[in-house]
Design an enzyme around this catalytic site. Sequence first.
Site, PDB file in Angstrom:
ATOM      1  N   ASP A 287     -43.550  52.781  80.988  1.00  0.00           N
ATOM      2  CA  ASP A 287     -42.587  51.854  80.385  1.00  0.00           C
ATOM      3  C   ASP A 287     -41.509  52.634  79.639  1.00  0.00           C
ATOM      4  O   ASP A 287     -41.232  52.389  78.461  1.00  0.00           O
ATOM      5  CB  ASP A 287     -43.297  50.876  79.446  1.00  0.00           C
ATOM      6  CG  ASP A 287     -42.451  49.637  79.141  1.00  0.00           C
ATOM      7  OD1 ASP A 287     -41.471  49.393  79.871  1.00  0.00           O
ATOM      8  OD2 ASP A 287     -42.765  48.928  78.175  1.00  0.00           O
TER       9      ASP A 287
ATOM     10  N   LYS B 146     -48.828  50.350  63.078  1.00  0.00           N
ATOM     11  CA  LYS B 146     -48.859  49.425  64.200  1.00  0.00           C
ATOM     12  C   LYS B 146     -50.110  48.560  64.108  1.00  0.00           C
ATOM     13  O   LYS B 146     -51.225  49.080  64.065  1.00  0.00           O
ATOM     14  CB  LYS B 146     -48.828  50.186  65.530  1.00  0.00           C
ATOM     15  CG  LYS B 146     -48.662  49.279  66.748  1.00  0.00           C
ATOM     16  CD  LYS B 146     -48.334  50.099  67.980  1.00  0.00           C
ATOM     17  CE  LYS B 146     -47.979  49.224  69.157  1.00  0.00           C
ATOM     18  NZ  LYS B 146     -47.545  50.009  70.329  1.00  0.00           N
TER      19      LYS B 146
ATOM     20  N   ILE C 287     -40.708  46.247  61.000  1.00  0.00           N
ATOM     21  CA  ILE C 287     -39.584  46.886  61.684  1.00  0.00           C
ATOM     22  C   ILE C 287     -39.577  46.603  63.175  1.00  0.00           C
ATOM     23  O   ILE C 287     -38.655  47.012  63.887  1.00  0.00           O
ATOM     24  CB  ILE C 287     -39.576  48.411  61.440  1.00  0.00           C
ATOM     25  CG1 ILE C 287     -40.911  49.044  61.859  1.00  0.00           C
ATOM     26  CG2 ILE C 287     -39.273  48.715  59.988  1.00  0.00           C
ATOM     27  CD1 ILE C 287     -40.943  50.552  61.708  1.00  0.00           C
ATOM     28  N   GLY C 288     -40.597  45.931  63.670  1.00  0.00           N
ATOM     29  CA  GLY C 288     -40.640  45.607  65.089  1.00  0.00           C
ATOM     30  C   GLY C 288     -41.772  44.663  65.394  1.00  0.00           C
ATOM     31  O   GLY C 288     -42.797  44.654  64.709  1.00  0.00           O
TER      32      GLY C 288
ATOM     33  N   GLY D 229     -43.792  42.544  68.943  1.00  0.00           N
ATOM     34  CA  GLY D 229     -43.913  42.360  70.378  1.00  0.00           C
ATOM     35  C   GLY D 229     -45.070  41.439  70.706  1.00  0.00           C
ATOM     36  O   GLY D 229     -45.684  40.844  69.810  1.00  0.00           O
TER      37      GLY D 229
ATOM     38  N   VAL E 153     -45.068  46.196  64.192  1.00  0.00           N
ATOM     39  CA  VAL E 153     -44.948  47.524  63.605  1.00  0.00           C
ATOM     40  C   VAL E 153     -44.291  47.383  62.237  1.00  0.00           C
ATOM     41  O   VAL E 153     -43.265  46.703  62.094  1.00  0.00           O
ATOM     42  CB  VAL E 153     -44.124  48.471  64.499  1.00  0.00           C
ATOM     43  CG1 VAL E 153     -44.037  49.857  63.860  1.00  0.00           C
ATOM     44  CG2 VAL E 153     -44.734  48.571  65.888  1.00  0.00           C
TER      45      VAL E 153
END
Length: 606
Positions: free
Chosen positions: A134, A45, A24-25, A27, A32
């Site tokens: 952040d 994660k 789903i993600g 970086g 993730v």
Amino acid sequence: MGNIESRPLAKNEIVNGYEIVGRIGTGSFADVYKAVKSSKTVALKRFKKMTLHVPDVLVEIESLKIAAHRNVVQYLERFADENTIYVVMEYCDFGHIEEYILSQKPNIKVRMGFIQDIASGIAHLHGLKISHRDVKPANILVDSRCVAKLADFGLAKILSKTEGMKSLEEMYMESMAGTYVYMAPEVPKGHYNAQADIFSMGIVFCGILDEEVKESIEKELVGLKMHMVEGYTYTVPAKVGAFMQRLITQMLQEDYHLRPKAQEISKKLMQHGQKPKDVNLKSFKLLAAGMSACLGVEVRPPGEAPSSSQLKIKLNDLFHLTKPVVLNESNPQSSKSKAVDETMIVHDVSDIDILFRSVGGSTGKAKISKKASLLEMRRLVASQTKLPVDSLELYYRSWRVDDDQSIDKQGISQGAVIHVHSVKNDKGTVHYEMDNDLLDPSFNFDFTEIDDGDKEFIRGGHQYQRPCGWFRHALKVKGQHSDDIWLGGPGIRTHSTAGEWPVSYHGSKMTRDNIPIQSCAGSAGGIITTPSLQTVAEKYAEEFEFEGNTYQIALQNRINPDPGHMLNISGDEAADYWLSPKEDPSHPTNVHDVRPYGILIRKINN
């Protein structure tokens, strides 16, 4: 653990009992995944290149573990395999807040709920001495109940045990971290604290409230422009609403001292969301809230300050605690301080004047280089207050300053007021109490229902605009000077009496920086006022929230009309301004040529 680039996990793959549903993600440092274990859906994660980033990972995990809160993504557990570390967190059904807003188009009530959630989460983190570093839409998730939660603590900073005696705001960070679009202007300088989160949060709030505002403010790169372009400011669009426009404007101040702290923002948002209480303009608590907004310190009504507090707001403080009251830039040719040995402070062209308010209520003025350290300023103030240097705590607005930093890095500028305490206060908050002799309620006057129309009033030979629409809290001024002639005769009248001084008004935002003065010849400093209360109300009066309502506060004064004591100053607009240059903070009676005699408060529409 090996330094190996982790391969993506496949759908239906089992990892420590968790079945992967899908990624789903992704970086630079982690992927993730949505995963299921025992019918419970979680976010998994998985970190990459662990040998390079173990310290950051551990900080992120520790932040999540200690930051349990409704508005922080819940930490469940962690585990490791031969290549990396996994962190298991709650799964938020709606994903990033930006995705939710674009797909669902929520109404203003839902958007304001998100804003309250984010402010509450940041306030909680700051209370635990954690700085997120952040804050941006991609790091804010929305769960199935439409609750916004802070996530991704990969850049977070936790106050270490060795720093534990300091407040979070006194902990300065040097590494440039964050996302440019949301970055505070001080971050690229490599000297910033948790107030950088406040700036980032202000940018995020704009985006939540309106998609067009989000697009424009992200293109603007507000923080970087403030860092690179001297004098640049960003005007928050009125379409976000008057209350949020005021709040976000405060959050996006270039000087982090002027930004509200996270707890204050959360409190304001909660009050704004409540049903407004009945207005009582006579309330001492309302008056204290207004004075707090103007002075940058916490002011409490008589009898409500901590029993240990010796700090009183007195009549002569009403100007001296506003910023700035010294209008002139110092002459570098006369920069040597007589209060201390010349070798103690290195002066240069950046010398500034500071005002200080010491224990016991005395005020003073000193000259010092912006490049000097706070320790040098401590010595300078100690020499003038005749107090032991090692017993002093110095505060700028409500911030305790760090001896190891230079004055310019603390944001202290021309005309700044330094609060001098002899008792250490680890909470980092300055508490003042209204002095019992400050107010004289017998002379209060309610102008809220009065309209003078075209009727003219004259005071001291100048037309006087009565404060119609405002409530005046009278100050105790009778008998405070050699005579009371300057106040004029008693009663409601339209004419002047012999020896009477003209009436003027002052808003705490009145400075040479925001009044387009063309010439201020012959002035060595002083206080700017105007006979037009309308001008003050439109541009310079402080606005503040109290019990669900919005108010303005201003000062009503008399000024000395004698030659040289009341200068007309020209500007680029159709407004009269008066400069009273004989203000002397070191004199026992303090203000000579400007004498406040009333504090004005009025409710304004939200």
